[in-house]
Motif scaffolding. Structure first.
Motif, PDB file in Angstrom:
ATOM      1  N   ILE A 120       0.837  -1.191   0.000  1.00  0.00           N
ATOM      2  CA  ILE A 120       0.000   0.000   0.000  1.00  0.00           C
ATOM      3  C   ILE A 120       0.876   1.246   0.000  1.00  0.00           C
ATOM      4  CG2 ILE A 120      -1.689   1.275   1.362  1.00  0.00           C
ATOM      5  CD1 ILE A 120      -2.410  -1.658   2.449  1.00  0.00           C
ATOM      6  N   HIS A 180     -16.703   7.055   7.568  1.00  0.00           N
ATOM      7  CA  HIS A 180     -15.974   5.779   7.625  1.00  0.00           C
ATOM      8  C   HIS A 180     -15.047   5.573   6.434  1.00  0.00           C
ATOM      9  CE1 HIS A 180     -18.800   3.669  10.697  1.00  0.00           C
ATOM     10  NE2 HIS A 180     -18.361   4.848  11.100  1.00  0.00           N
ATOM     11  N   ALA A 181     -15.518   5.998   5.265  1.00  0.00           N
ATOM     12  CA  ALA A 181     -14.683   5.807   4.064  1.00  0.00           C
ATOM     13  C   ALA A 181     -13.380   6.582   4.212  1.00  0.00           C
ATOM     14  CB  ALA A 181     -15.439   6.279   2.827  1.00  0.00           C
ATOM     15  N   PHE A 226     -11.955   7.405   7.056  1.00  0.00           N
ATOM     16  CA  PHE A 226     -11.114   6.740   8.059  1.00  0.00           C
ATOM     17  C   PHE A 226     -10.406   5.531   7.441  1.00  0.00           C
ATOM     18  CE2 PHE A 226      -9.885   4.441  11.906  1.00  0.00           C
ATOM     19  CZ  PHE A 226      -9.341   5.491  12.652  1.00  0.00           C
ATOM     20  N   ALA A 227     -11.122   4.813   6.583  1.00  0.00           N
ATOM     21  CA  ALA A 227     -10.498   3.665   5.901  1.00  0.00           C
ATOM     22  C   ALA A 227      -9.312   4.131   5.056  1.00  0.00           C
ATOM     23  CB  ALA A 227     -11.531   2.950   5.029  1.00  0.00           C
ATOM     24  N   VAL A 252      -6.432   4.790   7.337  1.00  0.00           N
ATOM     25  CA  VAL A 252      -5.812   3.525   7.753  1.00  0.00           C
ATOM     26  C   VAL A 252      -4.887   3.008   6.649  1.00  0.00           C
ATOM     27  CG1 VAL A 252      -6.252   1.126   8.392  1.00  0.00           C
ATOM     28  CG2 VAL A 252      -7.714   2.944   9.314  1.00  0.00           C
ATOM     29  N   ASP A 253      -5.374   3.042   5.406  1.00  0.00           N
ATOM     30  CA  ASP A 253      -4.529   2.550   4.313  1.00  0.00           C
ATOM     31  C   ASP A 253      -3.297   3.423   4.098  1.00  0.00           C
ATOM     32  OD1 ASP A 253      -5.459   0.116   3.489  1.00  0.00           O
ATOM     33  OD2 ASP A 253      -6.975   0.952   2.143  1.00  0.00           O
ATOM     34  N   SER A 290      -1.111   2.783   7.897  1.00  0.00           N
ATOM     35  CA  SER A 290      -0.962   1.555   8.690  1.00  0.00           C
ATOM     36  C   SER A 290       0.413   0.902   8.508  1.00  0.00           C
ATOM     37  CB  SER A 290      -2.080   0.562   8.375  1.00  0.00           C
ATOM     38  OG  SER A 290      -2.188   0.367   6.993  1.00  0.00           O
ATOM     39  N   ALA A 291       0.972   0.991   7.291  1.00  0.00           N
ATOM     40  CA  ALA A 291       2.263   0.311   7.071  1.00  0.00           C
ATOM     41  C   ALA A 291       3.385   0.895   7.945  1.00  0.00           C
ATOM     42  CB  ALA A 291       2.634   0.326   5.585  1.00  0.00           C
ATOM     43  N   LEU A 313      -0.644  -1.941  16.250  1.00  0.00           N
ATOM     44  CA  LEU A 313      -1.305  -1.366  15.071  1.00  0.00           C
ATOM     45  C   LEU A 313      -2.806  -1.200  15.316  1.00  0.00           C
ATOM     46  CD1 LEU A 313      -1.161  -0.674  11.974  1.00  0.00           C
ATOM     47  CD2 LEU A 313      -1.663  -3.087  11.562  1.00  0.00           C
ATOM     48  N   GLN A 314      -3.457  -2.277  15.769  1.00  0.00           N
ATOM     49  CA  GLN A 314      -4.907  -2.218  15.977  1.00  0.00           C
ATOM     50  C   GLN A 314      -5.269  -1.214  17.072  1.00  0.00           C
ATOM     51  OE1 GLN A 314      -6.435  -6.192  16.544  1.00  0.00           O
ATOM     52  NE2 GLN A 314      -5.964  -6.795  14.439  1.00  0.00           N
ATOM     53  N   ASN A 315      -4.521  -1.256  18.180  1.00  0.00           N
ATOM     54  CA  ASN A 315      -4.841  -0.363  19.295  1.00  0.00           C
ATOM     55  C   ASN A 315      -4.596   1.097  18.940  1.00  0.00           C
ATOM     56  OD1 ASN A 315      -5.624  -2.514  20.825  1.00  0.00           O
ATOM     57  ND2 ASN A 315      -3.658  -2.739  21.879  1.00  0.00           N
ATOM     58  N   PHE A 354      -5.028   2.522  15.952  1.00  0.00           N
ATOM     59  CA  PHE A 354      -6.133   3.071  15.162  1.00  0.00           C
ATOM     60  C   PHE A 354      -7.445   3.093  15.946  1.00  0.00           C
ATOM     61  CE2 PHE A 354      -3.132   2.527  11.681  1.00  0.00           C
ATOM     62  CZ  PHE A 354      -3.305   3.736  11.021  1.00  0.00           C
ATOM     63  N   LEU A 355      -7.621   2.137  16.857  1.00  0.00           N
ATOM     64  CA  LEU A 355      -8.807   2.188  17.727  1.00  0.00           C
ATOM     65  C   LEU A 355      -8.764   3.443  18.588  1.00  0.00           C
ATOM     66  CD1 LEU A 355      -9.214  -1.497  18.988  1.00  0.00           C
ATOM     67  CD2 LEU A 355     -10.903  -0.184  17.680  1.00  0.00           C
ATOM     68  N   LEU A 411      -9.439   6.523  16.543  1.00  0.00           N
ATOM     69  CA  LEU A 411     -10.874   6.651  16.260  1.00  0.00           C
ATOM     70  C   LEU A 411     -11.599   7.285  17.446  1.00  0.00           C
ATOM     71  CD1 LEU A 411     -12.726   5.839  13.937  1.00  0.00           C
ATOM     72  CD2 LEU A 411     -13.030   3.603  14.996  1.00  0.00           C
TER      73      LEU A 411
END
Lengths: 89, 204
Positions: free
Chosen positions: B2, B20-21, B23-24, B27-28, B31-32, B52-54, B56-57, B60
């Protein structure tokens, strides 16, 4: 290396990062270059520090992307699964 | 793979209204680098994925608090650093609240001890698989507080200012830690390449 110039070694160390990053003013650069022309130990420290930073940058490229399965799980965790189409090119 | 989208492409306004779009797309875009930072910081994929997950959570949840004074990426790094610290300290019985050692703030005690002139070795030898491994190993051996500065500045290639912001340090503090980290790596690489040079001499 002579006694008179060796007292400068310590002060050179403080400017070393800025020097290898090319962020040091022209006058200080000249001072460093003058000193390392006379002090071999300092020249080696400067050369190998620059090389160390170069190696870090070189070994860092190309940068890997995110593995697909990690991306999948991330989108699901964020409740964004609807947007899990392949990333736009 | 990406590609990282430039910050200008992400609309903060849309993010704040809960798009949401958008935010997506955020993320893209980011995230890397966040995942790579976690990998370097923690050394394993599972922990890096947790970070990584935490990250972005948390982003948000706290988007409304983000004032846009720093870049979005710097803000995300700041969250990721905190998440990584939490993982590092998980299970440690003793948590060192103040991880700033006084020696981090000065360069008085710094004194290079290795003077092997390895800078002129050929690139392919310096960047051999084994050479890279020696470098990775040296990075892992850096103390936590130096490693974070080094990773953000020299691996993620943030500016001094952004590194300071992401870590909540002053810029002069970042510079001192960066210098300590670089000199420490230089010492370790000097030992490694010094041995290589000696071996070559012996073989000649």
């Amino acid at each position: 290396m002579t006694e008179s110039t060796h007292s400068n070694c310590k002060s050179l160390l403080g400017s070393l990062s800025d020097y290898v990053d090319g962020e040091l003013g022209a006058e200080l650069c000249r001072e460093i270059e003058k000193h390392i022309a006379e002090c071999d130990d300092c020249r080696i420290v400067v050369d190998t520090t620059r090389k160390t930073v170069d190696l870090v940058h070189a070994s860092n490229h190309p940068q890997a992307g995110l593995p697909d399965e990690v991306r999948d799980r991330l989108f699901k965790r964020l409740n964004l699964a609807d947007y899990l189409k392949p990333p736009a090119q | 793979m990406i590609e990282t989208t430039s910050q200008a492409d992400i609309s903060l306004e849309a993010l704040r209204t809960g798009d949401h779009a958008e935010f997506a797309r955020l993320v893209d875009a980011y995230s890397a680098p966040i995942y790579r930072l976690g990998l370097r910081m923690l050394g394993n994929e599972q922990d890096a994925e947790d970070v990584l997950q935490n990250t972005f959570l948390s982003a948000l949840t706290h988007l409304s608090n983000f004032e846009g004074r720093s870049s979005v990426l710097t803000w995300l790094y700041r969250i990721a650093v905190n998440e990584s610290l939490m993982v590092m300290r998980r299970g440690k019985s003793e948590v060192n609240v103040d991880d700033t050692e006084s020696s981090d703030e000065t360069i008085e005690d710094l004194s290079p001890s290795q003077f092997v002139d390895w800078g002129a070795l050929p690139e392919d030898e310096l960047l051999s698989a084994e050479g890279k491994q020696a470098l990775d190993h040296a990075i892992q051996k850096l103390p936590e507080n130096l490693r974070m500065v080094f990773l953000l500045r020299d691996i993620q290639e943030l500016s001094i200012k952004d590194t300071a912001e992401a870590l909540g340090l002053t810029e002069s503090n970042v510079k001192v830690r960066l210098l300590r980290a670089r000199l420490s790596l230089r010492e370790q690489l000097s030992i490694y390449y010094g041995e290589r040079i000696n071996q070559e001499k012996t073989n000649d």
